[in-house]
Design a protein around this motif. Structure first.
Motif, PDB file in Angstrom:
ATOM      1  N   ARG A 198      45.601  23.619  35.060  1.00 19.44           N
ATOM      2  CA  ARG A 198      44.539  23.869  36.022  1.00 19.44           C
ATOM      3  C   ARG A 198      43.177  23.539  35.422  1.00 19.44           C
ATOM      4  O   ARG A 198      42.308  22.960  36.090  1.00 19.44           O
ATOM      5  N   LEU A 199      42.985  23.897  34.155  1.00 20.85           N
ATOM      6  CA  LEU A 199      41.728  23.571  33.481  1.00 20.85           C
ATOM      7  C   LEU A 199      41.537  22.058  33.401  1.00 20.85           C
ATOM      8  O   LEU A 199      40.450  21.542  33.706  1.00 20.85           O
ATOM      9  N   HIS A 234      40.053  42.594  39.391  1.00 24.22           N
ATOM     10  CA  HIS A 234      39.003  42.916  38.428  1.00 24.22           C
ATOM     11  C   HIS A 234      38.584  41.684  37.619  1.00 24.22           C
ATOM     12  O   HIS A 234      38.020  41.816  36.528  1.00 24.22           O
ATOM     13  N   ALA A 235      38.854  40.497  38.194  1.00 25.62           N
ATOM     14  CA  ALA A 235      38.499  39.253  37.506  1.00 25.62           C
ATOM     15  C   ALA A 235      37.008  39.191  37.223  1.00 25.62           C
ATOM     16  O   ALA A 235      36.580  38.740  36.146  1.00 25.62           O
ATOM     17  N   GLY A 236      36.194  39.622  38.181  1.00 23.81           N
ATOM     18  CA  GLY A 236      34.751  39.585  37.975  1.00 23.81           C
ATOM     19  C   GLY A 236      34.300  40.474  36.838  1.00 23.81           C
ATOM     20  O   GLY A 236      33.410  40.106  36.061  1.00 23.81           O
ATOM     21  N   ALA A 237      34.929  41.639  36.722  1.00 25.59           N
ATOM     22  CA  ALA A 237      34.572  42.544  35.624  1.00 25.59           C
ATOM     23  C   ALA A 237      34.956  41.931  34.281  1.00 25.59           C
ATOM     24  O   ALA A 237      34.210  42.032  33.306  1.00 25.59           O
ATOM     25  N   LYS A 238      36.129  41.292  34.233  1.00 25.12           N
ATOM     26  CA  LYS A 238      36.559  40.690  32.965  1.00 25.12           C
ATOM     27  C   LYS A 238      35.617  39.566  32.549  1.00 25.12           C
ATOM     28  O   LYS A 238      35.190  39.519  31.386  1.00 25.12           O
ATOM     29  N   VAL A 251      31.178  31.230  28.986  1.00 22.17           N
ATOM     30  CA  VAL A 251      32.032  31.323  30.172  1.00 22.17           C
ATOM     31  C   VAL A 251      31.545  30.334  31.219  1.00 22.17           C
ATOM     32  O   VAL A 251      30.347  30.235  31.494  1.00 22.17           O
ATOM     33  N   ASP A 252      32.499  29.604  31.806  1.00 21.81           N
ATOM     34  CA  ASP A 252      32.195  28.677  32.896  1.00 21.81           C
ATOM     35  C   ASP A 252      33.224  28.922  33.987  1.00 21.81           C
ATOM     36  O   ASP A 252      34.348  28.415  33.928  1.00 21.81           O
ATOM     37  N   GLY A 253      32.855  29.737  34.981  1.00 23.25           N
ATOM     38  CA  GLY A 253      33.795  30.078  36.040  1.00 23.25           C
ATOM     39  C   GLY A 253      35.022  30.774  35.476  1.00 23.25           C
ATOM     40  O   GLY A 253      34.900  31.729  34.702  1.00 23.25           O
ATOM     41  N   PRO A 254      36.228  30.272  35.801  1.00 22.90           N
ATOM     42  CA  PRO A 254      37.451  30.900  35.301  1.00 22.90           C
ATOM     43  C   PRO A 254      37.899  30.356  33.945  1.00 22.90           C
ATOM     44  O   PRO A 254      39.063  30.502  33.568  1.00 22.90           O
ATOM     45  N   VAL A 266      40.625  31.711  31.525  1.00 26.40           N
ATOM     46  CA  VAL A 266      40.531  33.165  31.555  1.00 26.40           C
ATOM     47  C   VAL A 266      41.741  33.679  32.335  1.00 26.40           C
ATOM     48  O   VAL A 266      41.932  33.301  33.494  1.00 26.40           O
ATOM     49  N   LEU A 267      42.555  34.514  31.723  1.00 23.86           N
ATOM     50  CA  LEU A 267      43.732  35.063  32.389  1.00 23.86           C
ATOM     51  C   LEU A 267      43.395  36.439  32.965  1.00 23.86           C
ATOM     52  O   LEU A 267      42.932  37.312  32.233  1.00 23.86           O
ATOM     53  N   THR A 268      43.632  36.620  34.250  1.00 21.40           N
ATOM     54  CA  THR A 268      43.358  37.918  34.860  1.00 21.40           C
ATOM     55  C   THR A 268      44.635  38.690  35.182  1.00 21.40           C
ATOM     56  O   THR A 268      44.558  39.856  35.572  1.00 21.40           O
ATOM     57  N   THR A 269      45.795  38.069  35.040  1.00 19.91           N
ATOM     58  CA  THR A 269      47.037  38.816  34.870  1.00 19.91           C
ATOM     59  C   THR A 269      47.313  38.791  33.377  1.00 19.91           C
ATOM     60  O   THR A 269      47.310  37.719  32.768  1.00 19.91           O
ATOM     61  N   GLU A 270      47.499  39.954  32.785  1.00 12.47           N
ATOM     62  CA  GLU A 270      47.637  40.062  31.328  1.00 12.47           C
ATOM     63  C   GLU A 270      49.043  40.547  30.991  1.00 12.47           C
ATOM     64  O   GLU A 270      49.644  41.329  31.740  1.00 12.47           O
ATOM     65  N   TYR A 271      49.542  40.082  29.856  1.00 11.84           N
ATOM     66  CA  TYR A 271      50.965  40.210  29.547  1.00 11.84           C
ATOM     67  C   TYR A 271      51.176  40.919  28.216  1.00 11.84           C
ATOM     68  O   TYR A 271      50.370  40.784  27.286  1.00 11.84           O
TER      69      TYR A 271
END
Length: 304
Positions: A198-199, A234-238, A251-254, A266-271
């Motif tokens: 995606r990047l 909570h992507a915005g908070a991260k 940081v540039d967007g996601p 940036v991963l907003t589902t974390e494993y």
């Protein structure tokens, strides 16, 4: 002193910024849900490279002062995540950033890498026995990518959990407490591959280059993943927390880059991989780190 909520989560990290990159969405989600989220950071990150030119003087090989500056960055990041309990192991500056593996900083006086394991873990025992968390998050034995402070943070977290549960250890450090579940930070390879694709598709020129997947800490075979925490709400908070660590992260967007200017997603589902404790659910991936914690352990009464 005040009673804490029934669910209590403790994270042990090496430097300011590690928590936001690895667990920012998880921390924001659980804080928003009313859990007590506590962070212990082991060093001030004094040896970090500095990205903004106007702050370059803070670097260790120039005027210095980066560690003190990063205390403020961490506080700002925690405000973005809604986390009010963040501490430095043994107090700010007790253990110094050890630099990269094989450098002379590894052995400087006060370096975290050179600290006695039980001495450093003893500071964590007091935190564990005070907060009585059911869940602890830290790195795997390699620290995710071999950084000495990350490896040492793993060792301190695991040893601290062992000592905190031992009735014979430190009677003056509080009543013994067993952490029900310990997780290690992970990234499933399939997720990393999709995110990097995606990047390359959406923002190939966001940064001077793009990182290699194998350079991302904690990337492992999908089969090792036992829990995935959806923090997309909570992507915005991260990302705001990551921006707060301005000396270390662009940081540039996601997407983001560290001082090497190589883009990463940036991963907003974390494993996570459950390293210790009984998994909850039916044998599939957990979607709640507290799943399977006995009801009798989910009780208020710990004190901040």
């Amino acid at each position: 002193m005040k009673d804490l909520p029934a669910r209590r989560l403790l994270l042990v990290h090496a430097h300011p910024d590690d928590e936001s990159i690895n667990n920012g969405a998880t921390m924001a989600r659980y804080a928003a849900e009313g859990a007590h989220v506590a962070l212990v950071t082991c060093t001030l990150g004094e040896e970090g490279e500095v990205i903004p030119p106007d702050l370059a003087h803070l670097a260790a090989d120039r005027d210095g002062g980066l560690g003190d500056h990063r205390i403020g960055e961490l506080a700002a990041a925690m405000r973005e995540l809604g986390v009010t309990d963040h501490r430095f192991l043994g107090g700010p500056g007790r253990f110094r950033d050890s630099g990269m593996m094989g450098t002379e900083q590894n052995h400087r006086p006060g370096a975290f890498w050179a600290a006695g394991l039980d001495e450093a873990a003893g500071h964590l025992v007091r935190v564990i026995r005070s907060l009585r968390p059911q869940v602890l998050i830290t790195y795997d034995p390699d620290g995710g990518y071999g950084h000495p402070d990350h490896i040492q943070a793993h060792r301190v977290a695991m040893r601290g959990a062992d000592l905190a549960a031992d009735p014979a250890y430190g009677p003056d450090a509080g009543a013994p407490h067993t952490v029900a579940k310990i997780y290690w930070n992970r990234v499933p390879r399939s997720v990393a591959e999709e995110a990097f694709a995606r990047l390359r598709r959406d923002a190939p020129d966001a940064f001077p280059g793009i990182a290699e997947i194998d350079d991302v800490p904690g990337v492992v075979d999908d089969a090792l993943i036992t829990a995935e925490i959806d923090g997309s709400a909570h992507a915005g908070a991260k990302t705001a927390a990551m921006r707060a660590h301005a000396t270390q992260i662009a940081v540039d967007g996601p997407f983001f880059a560290l001082s090497n200017d190589l883009g990463q997603p940036v991963l907003t589902t974390e494993y996570y991989e459950l390293a210790r404790g009984v998994p909850g659910g039916d044998g599939t991936r957990e979607h709640d780190l507290f799943a399977g914690v006995p009801d009798e352990d989910l009780a208020p009464g710990a004190q901040a």
